[in-house]
Design a protein around this motif. Structure first.
Motif, PDB file in Angstrom:
ATOM      1  N   HIS A 102      -2.597  55.362  30.050  1.00 27.34           N
ATOM      2  CA  HIS A 102      -4.197  55.235  29.864  1.00 27.34           C
ATOM      3  C   HIS A 102      -5.164  56.139  31.305  1.00 27.34           C
ATOM      4  CE1 HIS A 102      -4.316  52.793  27.081  1.00 27.34           C
ATOM      5  NE2 HIS A 102      -3.209  51.681  27.912  1.00 27.34           N
ATOM      6  N   ALA A 103      -3.496  56.252  32.057  1.00 23.99           N
ATOM      7  CA  ALA A 103      -4.343  57.195  33.242  1.00 23.99           C
ATOM      8  C   ALA A 103      -4.327  58.641  33.113  1.00 23.99           C
ATOM      9  CB  ALA A 103      -2.687  57.203  34.249  1.00 23.99           C
ATOM     10  N   VAL A 104      -4.223  59.254  31.902  1.00 24.42           N
ATOM     11  CA  VAL A 104      -3.334  60.756  31.266  1.00 24.42           C
ATOM     12  C   VAL A 104      -5.843  60.451  30.983  1.00 24.42           C
ATOM     13  CG1 VAL A 104      -3.683  62.939  30.621  1.00 24.42           C
ATOM     14  CG2 VAL A 104      -1.911  60.866  30.957  1.00 24.42           C
ATOM     15  N   ILE A 105      -6.352  61.024  31.856  1.00 25.13           N
ATOM     16  CA  ILE A 105      -8.285  61.318  31.399  1.00 25.13           C
ATOM     17  C   ILE A 105      -8.022  62.122  30.024  1.00 25.13           C
ATOM     18  CG2 ILE A 105      -9.865  62.523  32.186  1.00 25.13           C
ATOM     19  CD1 ILE A 105      -9.692  61.708  34.871  1.00 25.13           C
ATOM     20  N   SER A 106      -7.627  63.411  30.126  1.00 24.03           N
ATOM     21  CA  SER A 106      -8.232  64.532  28.945  1.00 24.03           C
ATOM     22  C   SER A 106      -6.475  65.074  28.524  1.00 24.03           C
ATOM     23  CB  SER A 106      -8.285  65.214  29.447  1.00 24.03           C
ATOM     24  OG  SER A 106      -8.252  66.831  28.349  1.00 24.03           O
ATOM     25  N   PRO A 107      -6.050  64.898  27.053  1.00 19.63           N
ATOM     26  CA  PRO A 107      -4.715  65.306  26.950  1.00 19.63           C
ATOM     27  C   PRO A 107      -4.297  66.790  27.724  1.00 19.63           C
ATOM     28  CG  PRO A 107      -6.019  65.583  24.650  1.00 19.63           C
ATOM     29  CD  PRO A 107      -6.692  64.648  25.998  1.00 19.63           C
ATOM     30  N   ASP A 108      -5.338  67.975  27.425  1.00 19.99           N
ATOM     31  CA  ASP A 108      -4.917  69.143  28.124  1.00 19.99           C
ATOM     32  C   ASP A 108      -4.390  68.681  29.349  1.00 19.99           C
ATOM     33  OD1 ASP A 108      -6.484  69.647  25.165  1.00 19.99           O
ATOM     34  OD2 ASP A 108      -7.886  69.664  25.890  1.00 19.99           O
ATOM     35  N   THR A 109      -4.819  67.846  30.342  1.00 25.29           N
ATOM     36  CA  THR A 109      -4.827  68.655  31.852  1.00 25.29           C
ATOM     37  C   THR A 109      -2.911  67.660  32.056  1.00 25.29           C
ATOM     38  OG1 THR A 109      -5.277  66.170  31.828  1.00 25.29           O
ATOM     39  CG2 THR A 109      -6.704  67.172  32.624  1.00 25.29           C
ATOM     40  N   LEU A 110      -2.376  67.345  31.042  1.00 23.27           N
ATOM     41  CA  LEU A 110      -0.833  67.506  31.554  1.00 23.27           C
ATOM     42  C   LEU A 110      -0.402  68.456  32.497  1.00 23.27           C
ATOM     43  CD1 LEU A 110       0.515  65.407  27.733  1.00 23.27           C
ATOM     44  CD2 LEU A 110      -0.106  64.065  30.040  1.00 23.27           C
ATOM     45  N   ALA A 111       0.534  68.558  33.185  1.00 26.50           N
ATOM     46  CA  ALA A 111       1.023  69.254  34.266  1.00 26.50           C
ATOM     47  C   ALA A 111       3.135  68.788  34.107  1.00 26.50           C
ATOM     48  CB  ALA A 111       0.407  68.783  35.585  1.00 26.50           C
ATOM     49  N   VAL A 112       3.202  69.732  34.571  1.00 25.25           N
ATOM     50  CA  VAL A 112       4.798  70.302  34.589  1.00 25.25           C
ATOM     51  C   VAL A 112       5.321  69.370  35.763  1.00 25.25           C
ATOM     52  CG1 VAL A 112       6.611  71.438  35.446  1.00 25.25           C
ATOM     53  CG2 VAL A 112       4.583  72.286  34.138  1.00 25.25           C
ATOM     54  N   GLY A 113       6.091  68.283  35.074  1.00 26.97           N
ATOM     55  CA  GLY A 113       6.560  67.783  36.366  1.00 26.97           C
ATOM     56  C   GLY A 113       6.374  65.716  35.898  1.00 26.97           C
ATOM     57  N   ASP A 114       4.796  66.105  34.765  1.00 26.37           N
ATOM     58  CA  ASP A 114       4.016  64.566  35.022  1.00 26.37           C
ATOM     59  C   ASP A 114       5.107  63.846  34.313  1.00 26.37           C
ATOM     60  OD1 ASP A 114       1.841  65.034  36.384  1.00 26.37           O
ATOM     61  OD2 ASP A 114       0.713  65.475  34.626  1.00 26.37           O
ATOM     62  N   LEU A 115       5.333  62.701  34.873  1.00 24.48           N
ATOM     63  CA  LEU A 115       6.041  61.411  33.731  1.00 24.48           C
ATOM     64  C   LEU A 115       5.011  60.350  32.720  1.00 24.48           C
ATOM     65  CD1 LEU A 115       8.925  60.659  33.215  1.00 24.48           C
ATOM     66  CD2 LEU A 115       8.753  58.648  35.168  1.00 24.48           C
ATOM     67  N   ILE A 116       4.925  60.618  31.117  1.00 24.66           N
ATOM     68  CA  ILE A 116       4.154  60.309  30.991  1.00 24.66           C
ATOM     69  C   ILE A 116       5.177  59.334  29.776  1.00 24.66           C
ATOM     70  CG2 ILE A 116       2.767  62.184  30.388  1.00 24.66           C
ATOM     71  CD1 ILE A 116       4.027  62.723  27.324  1.00 24.66           C
ATOM     72  N   ASN A 117       4.260  58.412  29.522  1.00 31.19           N
ATOM     73  CA  ASN A 117       4.669  56.957  28.489  1.00 31.19           C
ATOM     74  C   ASN A 117       5.342  57.903  26.717  1.00 31.19           C
ATOM     75  OD1 ASN A 117       5.049  55.154  30.168  1.00 31.19           O
ATOM     76  ND2 ASN A 117       3.124  54.832  29.463  1.00 31.19           N
ATOM     77  N   LEU A 118       6.498  57.672  26.128  1.00 32.84           N
ATOM     78  CA  LEU A 118       6.469  58.216  25.142  1.00 32.84           C
ATOM     79  C   LEU A 118       5.667  56.910  24.202  1.00 32.84           C
ATOM     80  CD1 LEU A 118      10.033  59.281  25.119  1.00 32.84           C
ATOM     81  CD2 LEU A 118       8.407  60.827  24.908  1.00 32.84           C
ATOM     82  N   GLY A 119       5.778  55.782  24.528  1.00 29.95           N
ATOM     83  CA  GLY A 119       5.549  54.759  23.534  1.00 29.95           C
ATOM     84  C   GLY A 119       5.043  53.231  24.638  1.00 29.95           C
ATOM     85  N   ASN A 120       5.364  52.641  23.950  1.00 26.43           N
ATOM     86  CA  ASN A 120       5.130  50.984  25.067  1.00 26.43           C
ATOM     87  C   ASN A 120       6.520  50.257  24.417  1.00 26.43           C
ATOM     88  OD1 ASN A 120       2.986  51.077  22.896  1.00 26.43           O
ATOM     89  ND2 ASN A 120       2.362  50.190  25.363  1.00 26.43           N
ATOM     90  N   ILE A 121       7.182  49.173  25.621  1.00 28.05           N
ATOM     91  CA  ILE A 121       8.208  48.746  26.186  1.00 28.05           C
ATOM     92  C   ILE A 121       7.855  46.963  24.943  1.00 28.05           C
ATOM     93  CG2 ILE A 121      10.208  47.186  26.754  1.00 28.05           C
ATOM     94  CD1 ILE A 121      10.244  50.218  27.086  1.00 28.05           C
ATOM     95  N   TYR A 122       8.533  46.874  23.897  1.00 25.61           N
ATOM     96  CA  TYR A 122       8.587  45.622  23.003  1.00 25.61           C
ATOM     97  C   TYR A 122       9.812  44.781  23.214  1.00 25.61           C
ATOM     98  CZ  TYR A 122       8.493  42.372  19.763  1.00 25.61           C
ATOM     99  OH  TYR A 122       8.453  41.228  18.311  1.00 25.61           O
TER     100      TYR A 122
END
Length: 186
Positions: A102-122
């Protein structure tokens, strides 16, 4: 001083700083490099530096430690990664990566070193099985295995998961792409 090998393919190289004499406490720079694999999800260890770095005099040097932790359901962006390429590694659409971040405003703005979620924890409840979760989240047992390698046993299709187990899931967000399961309508 070399690059001793550490667990999980990590390396720690230590170089003497130019212009520093041997008496200077901070005369060395340590560079730690590690790209963990999915199989290392959940890995956590604190490694004392004295076991990683040997000084030229034969004794151990360094103080402190390095804590290595691979956070479940996370991915660190590399120089050639995009939301599309990360999703493709798991056979998913890029919008699933974007919707989990949700913090990623645009999928084109990912930068080297960004830690993203692959999915959700259930968090599992009584009666959950790998097959049930695959159907519930429009996934496959194979994808759940890929995202949770530390939880895999010999017969994953019949395994009832203990309540409270944390599972990384990448739910199919588009109903048209969900697999057809007899007896279940979306």
């Amino acid at each position: 001083l070399g690059s001793p090998s550490m667990r999980g393919g990590a390396t720690l190289s230590v170089e003497k700083n130019a212009g520093m004499d041997s008496e200077t406490q901070y005369g060395y720079t340590a560079i730690f490099r590690w790209k963990p694999s999915m199989e290392q999800a959940g890995y956590h260890e604190t490694v004392p530096l004295s076991k990683c770095v040997e000084g030229s005099g034969g004794g151990a040097t360094g103080a402190g430690s390095i804590t290595l932790q691979v956070i479940k359901c996370k991915y660190c962006i590399n120089d050639k990664d995009s939301a599309h390429s990360v999703a493709a590694q798991f056979g998913r659409h890029w919008t699933q990566i974007w919707s989990s971040n949700h913090a990623v405003i645009s999928p084109d703005t990912l930068a080297v070193g960004d830690l993203i979620n692959l999915g959700n924890i259930y968090t599992t409840v009584a009666g959950d099985t790998w097959q049930y979760l695959a159907v519930r989240f429009g996934s496959s047992v194979q994808l759940l295995e890929d995202l949770n390698p530390e939880l895999i046993t010999a017969d994953v299709n019949k395994l009832i998961l203990a309540p409270g187990t944390q599972i990384c899931v990448m739910p199919e967000t588009c109903p048209e792409r969900r697999p057809t399961v007899p007896g279940i309508t979306w």
